[in-house]
Design a protein around this motif. Sequence first.
Motif, short mmCIF file in Angstrom:
data_model
loop_
_atom_site.label_atom_id
_atom_site.label_comp_id
_atom_site.label_asym_id
_atom_site.label_seq_id
_atom_site.Cartn_x
_atom_site.Cartn_y
_atom_site.Cartn_z
N ILE A 78 10.00 -3.01 -7.36
CA ILE A 78 9.73 -2.17 -8.55
C ILE A 78 8.71 -1.30 -8.24
CG2 ILE A 78 9.04 -2.04 -10.91
CD1 ILE A 78 10.67 -4.64 -11.14
N ILE A 79 7.66 -1.71 -7.86
CA ILE A 79 6.49 -0.81 -7.53
C ILE A 79 6.66 0.09 -6.32
CG2 ILE A 79 3.95 -0.97 -6.57
CD1 ILE A 79 3.89 -3.89 -7.79
N GLU A 80 7.34 -0.17 -5.48
CA GLU A 80 7.62 0.72 -4.26
C GLU A 80 8.66 1.69 -4.87
OE1 GLU A 80 9.84 0.85 0.02
OE2 GLU A 80 9.55 -1.15 -1.02
N ALA A 81 9.67 1.47 -5.62
CA ALA A 81 10.51 2.51 -6.33
C ALA A 81 9.52 3.44 -7.09
CB ALA A 81 11.59 1.98 -7.06
N ALA A 82 8.66 2.97 -7.90
CA ALA A 82 7.84 3.76 -8.67
C ALA A 82 6.88 4.89 -8.12
CB ALA A 82 6.95 3.09 -9.38
N CYS A 83 6.60 4.23 -6.84
CA CYS A 83 5.74 5.07 -5.67
C CYS A 83 6.63 6.40 -5.17
CB CYS A 83 4.91 4.16 -4.60
SG CYS A 83 3.83 2.93 -5.44
N GLN A 84 7.59 5.90 -4.92
CA GLN A 84 8.52 6.90 -4.20
C GLN A 84 8.98 7.83 -5.16
OE1 GLN A 84 8.97 6.80 -1.10
NE2 GLN A 84 9.07 4.83 0.00
N ALA A 85 9.19 7.73 -6.42
CA ALA A 85 9.65 8.60 -7.36
C ALA A 85 8.44 9.35 -7.82
CB ALA A 85 9.88 7.75 -8.60
N SER A 86 7.22 9.04 -7.38
CA SER A 86 5.96 9.89 -7.88
C SER A 86 5.77 10.62 -6.52
CB SER A 86 4.95 8.89 -8.45
OG SER A 86 5.18 8.16 -9.53
N ALA A 123 -0.64 9.60 -7.39
CA ALA A 123 -0.84 8.13 -7.29
C ALA A 123 -1.17 7.59 -8.99
CB ALA A 123 -2.30 7.83 -6.49
N ALA A 124 -1.92 8.45 -9.74
CA ALA A 124 -1.98 8.13 -11.00
C ALA A 124 -0.78 8.17 -11.77
CB ALA A 124 -2.90 8.95 -11.69
N GLU A 125 0.21 9.00 -11.66
CA GLU A 125 1.52 9.03 -12.20
C GLU A 125 2.32 7.83 -11.81
OE1 GLU A 125 2.44 11.00 -14.49
OE2 GLU A 125 1.34 12.81 -14.36
N ALA A 126 2.26 7.44 -10.54
CA ALA A 126 2.93 6.07 -10.16
C ALA A 126 2.35 4.89 -10.74
CB ALA A 126 2.71 5.81 -8.52
N VAL A 127 0.90 5.00 -10.96
CA VAL A 127 0.44 3.90 -11.87
C VAL A 127 0.89 3.79 -13.25
CG1 VAL A 127 -1.68 3.20 -12.91
CG2 VAL A 127 -1.82 3.84 -10.57
N VAL A 128 1.17 4.84 -13.92
CA VAL A 128 1.58 4.89 -15.22
C VAL A 128 3.07 4.27 -15.06
CG1 VAL A 128 2.33 6.49 -16.94
CG2 VAL A 128 0.53 6.73 -15.81
N ALA A 129 3.92 4.87 -14.07
CA ALA A 129 5.27 4.30 -14.01
C ALA A 129 5.48 2.73 -13.68
CB ALA A 129 5.98 5.14 -12.95
N ILE A 130 4.46 2.27 -12.79
CA ILE A 130 4.53 0.82 -12.61
C ILE A 130 4.01 0.17 -13.74
CG2 ILE A 130 3.19 -0.97 -11.26
CD1 ILE A 130 2.91 1.51 -9.15
N THR A 131 3.10 0.34 -14.68
CA THR A 131 2.71 -0.63 -15.41
C THR A 131 3.61 -0.55 -16.67
OG1 THR A 131 1.32 1.41 -16.21
CG2 THR A 131 0.23 -0.46 -14.84
N ARG A 132 4.55 0.40 -16.83
CA ARG A 132 5.68 0.61 -17.93
C ARG A 132 6.57 -0.58 -17.68
NH1 ARG A 132 6.44 6.90 -17.81
NH2 ARG A 132 4.86 7.46 -19.43
N THR A 175 0.70 -1.21 -0.12
CA THR A 175 -0.07 0.07 -0.03
C THR A 175 0.88 1.18 -0.29
OG1 THR A 175 -0.07 0.21 2.37
CG2 THR A 175 -1.71 -1.22 1.39
N ALA A 176 0.48 2.29 -0.68
CA ALA A 176 1.01 3.53 -0.69
C ALA A 176 0.22 4.68 -0.59
CB ALA A 176 1.98 3.75 -2.07
N THR A 177 0.44 5.68 0.09
CA THR A 177 -0.23 6.79 0.21
C THR A 177 0.32 7.95 -0.80
OG1 THR A 177 0.63 7.31 2.46
CG2 THR A 177 -1.34 6.06 2.44
N PHE A 178 -0.64 8.97 -1.10
CA PHE A 178 -0.04 10.23 -1.56
C PHE A 178 -0.81 11.28 -1.18
CE2 PHE A 178 0.93 6.26 -4.01
CZ PHE A 178 1.90 6.51 -4.90
N GLY A 179 0.01 12.56 -1.75
CA GLY A 179 -0.50 13.83 -1.26
C GLY A 179 -1.48 14.35 -2.45
N SER A 180 -1.70 13.46 -3.36
CA SER A 180 -2.64 13.88 -4.49
C SER A 180 -2.89 12.65 -5.54
CB SER A 180 -2.42 15.01 -5.40
OG SER A 180 -1.28 14.33 -6.29
N VAL A 181 -4.27 12.51 -5.87
CA VAL A 181 -4.80 11.70 -6.76
C VAL A 181 -3.88 11.55 -8.05
CG1 VAL A 181 -6.59 10.56 -7.94
CG2 VAL A 181 -6.99 11.72 -5.90
N GLU A 182 -3.63 12.69 -8.50
CA GLU A 182 -2.65 12.73 -9.78
C GLU A 182 -1.31 12.17 -9.37
OE1 GLU A 182 -5.12 16.67 -10.01
OE2 GLU A 182 -4.27 15.31 -8.58
#
Length: 470
Positions: free
Chosen positions: A301-309, A241-250, A232-239
Motif C-alpha cells: 500500500i505504501i509503495e503504491a501511494a509513493c508511485q502514485a505521487s 514526498a509530502a503528498e505521498a505521506v498524506v496518501a499513505i496515512t489515509r 525507501t522511496a526517492t522523489f523529485g520534490s519534497v512536496e
Amino acid sequence: MRERGFVEPAMNGPVEQLVSCLSPGTVVTDPAIVANYRFDWARDPSAGVPAAVVRARSTADVQTVLRWASENRVPVVPRGAGSSLAGGASGVEGGVTLSLELMRDVSVDVGNRVAVAQAGAITADVKTAAAAHGLWYPPDPSSYEMSSIGGNAATNAGGLCCLKYGVTGDYVLGMEVVLADGRIIRLGGPRLKDVAGLPLLRLFVGSEGTLGVITELTLRLLPPPPAPATLTATFGSVEAAAEAVVAITRQVRPAMLELMDRVAINAVEDLIRMDLDRSSEALLLARSDAPGAAAADELAIIEAACQASGAREVYTTTEQDEGDAFIHARRSALPAMERLGVLLIEDVGVPVPALPELVRGIRGIAEARNTIISVIAHAGDGNTHPVIAYPPGDDEAEARARLAFGDVMMLAIELGGTITGEHGVGRLKTPWLLDQLGHDSMALTRQIKDALDPAHILNPGVMLPEEPSA
C-alpha cells in the motif's frame, strides 16, 4: 530572547549555605566546570552563566536545593543530559543549574511490566534494561543514546516510531516530583487505568521543569514487536514526498514514516557514506512491523501511494541489518548537518493534510530570507524539523536565519499547527507561544504556574516570558 521580555533574576541567597546542606562535592562553583553547564544542545548565545551547579544524587538532594532556592528566591534550571534543542536547559545568569545526571538507576518489574527509572537515566539504558527481560520501551527520540528519561518526560518527547506507538507521555504511568517549595509528591503508579482525582500526572509531563522537578518515573513496557520490513522511496520534490505521506496515512499507520530533503541526504552521505541518492530532492523512509504477511501488504500500500505521487525509485527489504542502516542514516541527519554551520533547529508540526503546504511554505521562506533551511521530519504525524543553517561569525546571515526561524513558526500556526511537536518551547520559542495559544490559555498557564511556583524560581524564561506580576 531576553529582548522580548525575559526577566533575569539575581542570585540573592548565599551559595555557601547551600554547600553546607549537601554532601561534599555536590555543589560545584569552579568556573571551568560551571561553564560546561551554561549551554544545552541548542547553544543559545544568550544563555546565562550559573552561579553554581548542583549534581544531585537523590530526591532528598533535589528537595534541599528547592527549599533553599524558594527561601532565597534563587532561579533553578533543572537539567538532565543537556540535550534540549529549544534552550530548555540553558543557564540562567546567577542562578543554580540542578543536574540530575548522576541519578541513573533503572529497575524492571516484569510482573507489572513497568520500568522504574531515576530522571537522569539515559533513554537507551531504559530500553536496554527492558530488553534484558524480553520487554520493550517504545519511545525513541533520535537522541535516545544521549537524552535523559526525565528530560524526555519534561518535554513529552516523541521519536521515529511515535506515529504508531505514541510519545513519552503515553508510557508514563507514575512519577515522583519535587515542587518548588520542596514538597515531594508521588503521582500515579504501576496501574494501566487510574482516574482517581485530577490528572495531575499529565500536568507535569511536558511542563519543561517549570512546575516541579521530576526525579523518578514509572514507565509502561510492551512486548517487543515483530521484526520490521523497510521501504525507501526517492522523489523529485519534497512536496511530492509530502503528498505521498498524506496518501499513505489515509490508508495505513506504519511503524515509521520519515522524510529527509536533499540537503539532509547529502549531509548524511558526506558523514557516513552509504550510497544514498544525492540527486534526489527527498527520501521517504517507511517501516512496517505488522505480523506475518500483513507487513508485506502494508508495504505494498505504501509503495503504491509513493508511485502514485511520482516516486522516482522505491526499494523494500526485509533484512534487519539493511533496514537498520537506513534508520541510522535518518538518525544521523542532525549531527551530519552540524557541518553546514550554526544550526537553528525547528520543531513545527501541522495536521498531516497540511504537510505539503508547510514544506512549500518553508521553501518560500528560505528563498525570501536567503537562508538554508533543510527539512527532515517524522512525516507520518506531521512533525517536521526544519533546520536553518548559517555561517559562523556572519552577523547578517544570523539575522536572516533568526527571522526565518520566526517565519517558520508563524507559518505552522497559520496552517493550524504548533511551534513544537516534541522538543518543547524552551527559551528559544517562548516569544511565539502567545501567538499559538492566545491570551486566555496563556493566562491560565500563568495561574497554574503561580499556584505551584509562586516565586517563579523554576526554569524562568521558559513558557512565560513576562515578569510575574507583583
